[in-house]
Design an enzyme around this catalytic site. Structure first.
Site, PDB file in Angstrom:
ATOM      1  N   ASP A 110       0.757  -1.167  -0.106  1.00 45.83           N
ATOM      2  CA  ASP A 110      -0.008   0.077  -0.101  1.00 45.83           C
ATOM      3  C   ASP A 110       0.968   1.449  -0.034  1.00 45.83           C
ATOM      4  O   ASP A 110       0.315   2.428  -0.068  1.00 45.83           O
ATOM      5  CB  ASP A 110      -0.763   0.029   1.414  1.00 45.83           C
ATOM      6  CG  ASP A 110      -2.126  -0.894   1.007  1.00 45.83           C
ATOM      7  OD1 ASP A 110      -2.266  -1.429   0.061  1.00 45.83           O
ATOM      8  OD2 ASP A 110      -2.796  -1.161   2.080  1.00 45.83           O
ATOM      9  N   LYS A 162       0.964   4.388  19.389  1.00 45.99           N
ATOM     10  CA  LYS A 162       0.243   5.411  19.859  1.00 45.99           C
ATOM     11  C   LYS A 162       0.412   6.097  21.035  1.00 45.99           C
ATOM     12  O   LYS A 162      -0.291   6.266  22.134  1.00 45.99           O
ATOM     13  CB  LYS A 162      -1.355   4.914  19.750  1.00 45.99           C
ATOM     14  CG  LYS A 162      -1.940   4.299  18.449  1.00 45.99           C
ATOM     15  CD  LYS A 162      -3.319   4.335  18.423  1.00 45.99           C
ATOM     16  CE  LYS A 162      -3.588   3.698  17.080  1.00 45.99           C
ATOM     17  NZ  LYS A 162      -3.600   2.411  16.613  1.00 45.99           N
ATOM     18  N   ASP A 218       0.701   5.917   2.518  1.00 51.61           N
ATOM     19  CA  ASP A 218       0.069   4.648   2.624  1.00 51.61           C
ATOM     20  C   ASP A 218      -1.572   5.058   1.778  1.00 51.61           C
ATOM     21  O   ASP A 218      -2.370   5.539   2.296  1.00 51.61           O
ATOM     22  CB  ASP A 218      -0.440   4.194   3.823  1.00 51.61           C
ATOM     23  CG  ASP A 218      -1.352   2.894   4.010  1.00 51.61           C
ATOM     24  OD1 ASP A 218      -1.933   2.586   2.986  1.00 51.61           O
ATOM     25  OD2 ASP A 218      -1.405   2.250   4.943  1.00 51.61           O
TER      26      ASP A 218
END
Lengths: 360, 437
Positions: A110, A162, A218
């Site tokens: 991707d 994250k 992406d």
């Protein structure tokens, strides 16, 4: 050298385009997505390419045969019977990846960027450790897994998923190079390379990182596809400006296939890609959109932030915007307005779509 | 030989508020539909009645408002006298008539028409008059059938087979009848006797007071305010003096209350004029262009120095185009479009179901659909002004046309969808379903 491209599944995030073609074959800037990667790999001297897929469409096989000849590479499909995650496919393709001592590349299908494989291989060989991952800088690292290096070193210290407080702005770009010895770490079972293998390698100081210069995106879903396309065109303008279209009606970076026909009084760009055999009428305005092969756009229509797939037609005075994605063979009637419409293949649209919606 | 008068009730500046934002720039009775002021359609139909000698406008606008209009119609129809009678306060639809009874009765007309300004209609006045003469009543209401569920928004009529009105009720809560009043009447002069009674009745009404003499309900009010429908016609029902003439299948009728209702009214008049162009009426601006005789457009329909640029554009009838409008050959116009004087329509513009008012400029490749674009507005390249289609007598308020007031500007490439835009606004980004102040 060798490479493995993680293709994975059906590419549902890029529907309705992927209802017609497998994602690696969907054109990005007038070239199937996977061709961007195959070209760059072959330029870096890669001879063996493994496509890690969990399905095996015949159409892919035929295309890959063509590319094998064109680029002098061997392309092998490695088909997972059950999804093996991001690491499992490496174990499955061990025969090819470990057939000699040369390192091998791994990349996510991707991802679109400038693919600096030569530089990556040189850097990797110079430090001698087991693996190198490319990292890219992002503005909002809290949405990603952040890579943290040891002070004044390219050796990766740890990964923070994250992060709530700022620990760094470099994230995994999905492009790696490994020594074959690394394969001993992976068992043939569903495994995440990011969560299980990389932390173990980092713990032994066997993993370095390398900054990716230039753009990275992406492009797995329509909105990002368009952003990636704009970044790609910006990069193309720097590296090979002669490939971009130049005409009075062009604004900014626009890529037009030579077989496309453009009418009078149009204004096209910035950030537009127009595919082969596209016919565009008079007085058409297109901004930040991708028009795929054999599309017909009739007079006076206005298109922004949209992807229009193969063989579709857009009527006169139609208006498309808001990340509208038209699948294969979609027909938009004259004067229709579509805002954020996701239209499945072979549909005809004769009434306005004013708010984002999927037309089955 | 009998003779007739007509009164057009034009109202005043305080009553046309639902016609905003257009009525902020022009009084509603003068708003152009199919190229003509709303009340010009009334007049064009009235003068087809041979016995008409005088047409009076009654309302409470300033005198100057109608000066130019009256001059124009006077020039068109020299055999009819046109006058504006100004009420100095709103006297109600009947009060104005009663106040000017001497003016209306002067010359002893045998009959007089009373027509509300805010309707669009095929106005079969000759048939209406024939019918009135044929019965023994002193008043005839023009009536039309509407959908049962819409009827309670109007004055509802019940009539006998012979056309005698036996019951009249204004905006009933429950269903009474699907036959409604069109706001068009024909009276014998003796109707003023009924009015006099009504006025006296009202003067005799005392306010309802509580035991201490405080007014609870103010009923007396201004006795000069007489509502034609509730105060005069309703009591006449069941007296045998009030009759109804029902519109025929091929007639049309609708109210023009809100600004967006100008669009279906425009469609109806354009279709009407398309079928029966006004005979012997040579005002240059009154042409409805017929694409079936495309090659004839300049010679037949444009009477004055038609710009040759108007010849070749694609036209879907019915369409009204003022001869001073400039339209690029690559534009496509129609159906149901009125283009006013001095409008400039550039390359590749598409317009349908729309009214484009005087002096507006529309740049290349833009589209206007189900919309009204106010005077001297400017629409940018690849812009789009659109709305939902509006049906005649439609009650549903959820779907709106787009209406741009006077001197609005729409930036290049933006889309205005279902918006009401007040005059002098500059729109720089796309908006939808909004009132833009």
């Amino acid at each position: 050298m060798k490479a493995l491209i993680l293709v994975g599944g059906f590419g549902t995030r890029l529907r309705p385009l992927t209802l017609t073609l497998p994602k690696p074959l969907v054109e990005f800037a007038n070239k199937p997505m996977i061709l961007h990667q195959i070209e760059a790999l072959s330029k870096a001297g890669v001879k063996d390419i493994v496509l890690a897929v969990n399905y095996r469409p015949e159409v892919m096989v035929n295309f890959m045969k063509k590319y094998e000849e064109e680029f002098g590479v061997t392309i092998t499909f490695s088909v997972e019977n059950e999804p093996l995650g991001t690491a499992g496919p490496l174990a499955l393709a061990k025969d090819i990846l470990a057939k000699d001592d040369d390192p091998f590349f791994v990349l996510n299908s991707d991802v679109i960027c400038d693919f600096p494989f030569d530089y990556l291989a040189k850097f990797h060989k110079a430090h001698g450790a087991e693996g190198t991952i490319m990292v890219t800088k992002v503005e909002e690292p809290s949405k990603y897994g952040v890579v943290v290096c040891k002070p004044n070193s390219s050796i990766i210290d740890r990964f923070v998923e994250k992060p709530q407080i700022f620990v760094g702005n470099r994230i995994n770009a999905g492009i790696y190079i490994f020594n074959p010895s690394m394969l001993d770490r992976i068992e043939l079972r569903p495994t995440s390379i990011e969560k299980e293998i990389f932390p173990a390698m980092a713990a032994e100081d066997q993993l370095h990182c390398l900054d990716l210069e230039g753009f990275w995106m992406d492009v797995g879903q329509p909105k990002d596809y368009l952003t990636g396309m704009s970044l790609y065109l910006t990069s193309l303008a720097k590296k090979s400006p002669e490939k971009l279209a130049k005409a009075p009606y062009i604004v900014g970076n626009v890529l037009i296939d030579p077989s496309a026909k453009i009418g009078e009084g149009c204004k096209i760009g910035p950030n537009v890609v127009i595919g082969p055999n596209v016919v565009i009428g008079d007085g058409v305005r297109i901004v930040r959109s991708s028009i795929l092969e054999d599309v017909k756009i009739r007079d006076h229509s206005w298109i922004r932030e949209s992807i229009i797939a193969w063989h579709s037609t857009i009527g006169k005075w139609a208006r498309l915007e808001g990340v509208s994605v038209l699948g294969d063979d979609v027909h938009v009637m004259d004067e229709v307005y579509i805002n954020g419409g996701s239209i499945l293949p072979h549909k005809s649209i004769s009434s306005n779509i004013t708010e984002p919606k999927i037309v089955m | 030989m009998s003779w007739t008068k007509a009164i057009i009730l034009v109202g005043g500046p305080s009553v046309g508020t639902r016609f905003r934002p257009l009525s902020l720039s022009l009084p509603k009775p003068l708003f152009p539909i199919a190229g003509e002021p709303i009340i010009r359609h009334h007049i064009d139909a009235l003068v087809k009645v041979d016995s008409i000698r005088e047409i009076l406008l009654v309302g409470f606008f300033e005198n100057e408002i109608f000066n130019r209009f009256l001059t124009e119609v006077q020039l068109s129809y020299p055999h009819v006298t046109f006058r504006y009678l100004r009420e100095y306060q709103s006297l109600g639809t009947g009060g104005g008539l009663y106040h000017f009874r001497d003016e209306i009765l002067s010359g002893n007309p045998d009959y007089f028409f009373v027509v509300h300004a805010d309707i669009a209609c095929s106005f079969p006045f000759n048939e209406f008059l024939q019918y009135h003469k044929s019965h023994k009543g002193s008043a005839t209401i023009m009536g039309t059938k509407v959908n049962k569920e819409d009827a309670n928004r109007y004055g509802c009529l019940v009539s006998s087979e012979t056309g005698v009105v036996t019951h009249y009720v204004e905006k009933p809560q429950s269903f009474v009848s699907d036959l409604i009043s069109c706001g068009v009447y024909l009276f014998d002069p003796c109707i003023f006797e009924e009015m006099r009674k009504s006025v006296l009745d009202r003067r005799s009404i005392r306010d309802e007071e509580d035991e201490y003499g405080n007014v609870i309900y103010k009923l007396s009010g201004n006795a000069d305010v007489v509502r034609l429908e509730q105060d005069i016609l309703r009591p006449m029902a069941s007296t045998g003096k009030l009759f109804v003439y029902t519109l025929k299948e091929n007639d049309f009728w609708m109210q023009i209350k809100t600004a967006e209702q100008a669009l279906p009214a425009n469609n109806l008049y354009l279709h009407h004029l398309h079928k029966q162009p006004k005979p012997g009426h040579t005002r240059s601006s009154s042409c409805v262009v017929d694409a079936s005789q495309n090659s004839n457009i300049p010679s037949v329909n444009y009477q004055i120095n038609t710009p040759s640029r108007n010849q070749n554009f694609e036209l879907v009838p019915p369409v009204y185009i003022h001869p001073t409008a400039l339209i690029h050959p690559t534009a496509k116009i129609g159906p149901n479009v009125s283009v006013g004087p001095r409008v400039i329509i550039e390359r590749g513009v598409r317009i349908k179901n729309a009214i484009i008012l005087d002096g507006t400029e529309i740049k290349n490749d833009s589209l206007v659909m189900n919309s009204i674009v106010g005077w001297d507005s400017k629409l940018g390249s690849w812009s789009r002004v659109q709305g939902e289609p509006v049906m005649p007598n439609q009650a549903d308020k959820s779907k709106n046309a787009s209406i741009l007031g006077k001197e609005c500007k729409v930036a290049d490439e933006i889309v205005i969808r279902s918006c009401l835009v007040l005059p002098h606004k500059e729109l720089k980004s796309s908006v939808h379903d909004e009132v833009v102040m």
